[in-house]
Design an enzyme around this catalytic site. Structure first.
Site, mmCIF file in Angstrom:
data_model
loop_
_atom_site.group_PDB
_atom_site.id
_atom_site.type_symbol
_atom_site.label_atom_id
_atom_site.label_comp_id
_atom_site.label_asym_id
_atom_site.label_seq_id
_atom_site.Cartn_x
_atom_site.Cartn_y
_atom_site.Cartn_z
ATOM 1 N N ASP A 1 6.244 -12.345 2.731
ATOM 2 C CA ASP A 1 6.279 -13.285 1.232
ATOM 3 C C ASP A 1 6.784 -14.511 1.689
ATOM 4 O OD1 ASP A 1 5.157 -11.597 -0.617
ATOM 5 O OD2 ASP A 1 6.948 -11.232 -1.786
ATOM 6 N N ASP B 1 0.743 -1.215 0.162
ATOM 7 C CA ASP B 1 -0.014 0.025 0.077
ATOM 8 C C ASP B 1 0.765 1.182 0.023
ATOM 9 O OD1 ASP B 1 -2.348 1.287 0.101
ATOM 10 O OD2 ASP B 1 -2.850 1.342 1.988
#
Length: 177
Positions: free
Chosen positions: A69, A44
């Site tokens: 991740d 974001d």
């Protein structure tokens, strides 16, 4: 205490100098470098989440939708909702695919575009239409709106905003360099 990059842009009529912009973007890239080296994707990156502190430091804020991740099995992640603010979201996020480091760099490219041109590369009142533009439409070169932008900076912005993540900068350090 500080102000967001969005507030700073508005206070300066939406356009600041190249030098000033780069002085703000450099520490953001260094911050992204640290995150990405730890397998964290912010997801974001936008002017509202870049904070300019009174002491001159720059902070990346709002990790509410950041993802680690290393914990994701990308082959299984499918999202019906593209997280992040649609005006800054990468094409892969707009398609509901798993974000990656290059996704944050795309968003940073959109921020640079906005800082240099005083406009978003893709705008529509309907967020779905913006997402479609992020996926399918090429941005108008920044020099169309700001003729004094250097060819080099324009190339950096457009490379960061490539539709294919493999054509973007692969790391924040590469973009910074």
């Amino acid at each position: 205490n500080g102000v967001s990059f969005e507030q700073y842009l508005r206070a300066n009529s939406g356009r600041i100098s190249v030098e000033e912009t780069l002085e703000i973007i450099k520490p953001v890239l260094l911050g992204l470098k640290v995150l990405h080296e730890r397998s964290i994707v912010h997801r974001d990156i936008k002017p509202q989440n870049i904070i300019l502190l009174q002491n001159g430091n720059i902070k990346v804020a709002d990790f509410g939708i950041a993802r680690l991740d290393a914990m994701l099995d990308r082959s299984k992640e499918k999202s019906d909702v593209a997280l992040g603010t649609v005006y800054y979201v990468s094409p892969e996020q707009a398609q509901g695919k798993a974000p990656q480091a290059e996704s944050d760099l795309y968003s940073l490219g959109v921020m640079l575009y906005e800082a240099m041109t005083n406009r978003l590369p893709f705008y529509h009142d309907n967020p779905t239409e913006v997402a479609k533009m992020q996926i399918n439409k090429e941005p108008t070169p920044p020099s169309v709106y700001r003729p004094d932008i250097s060819i080099g900076l324009e190339q950096i912005i457009l490379r960061a905003m490539e539709k294919n993540p493999k054509k973007r900068y692969s790391t924040a350090m590469e973009m910074l360099t």
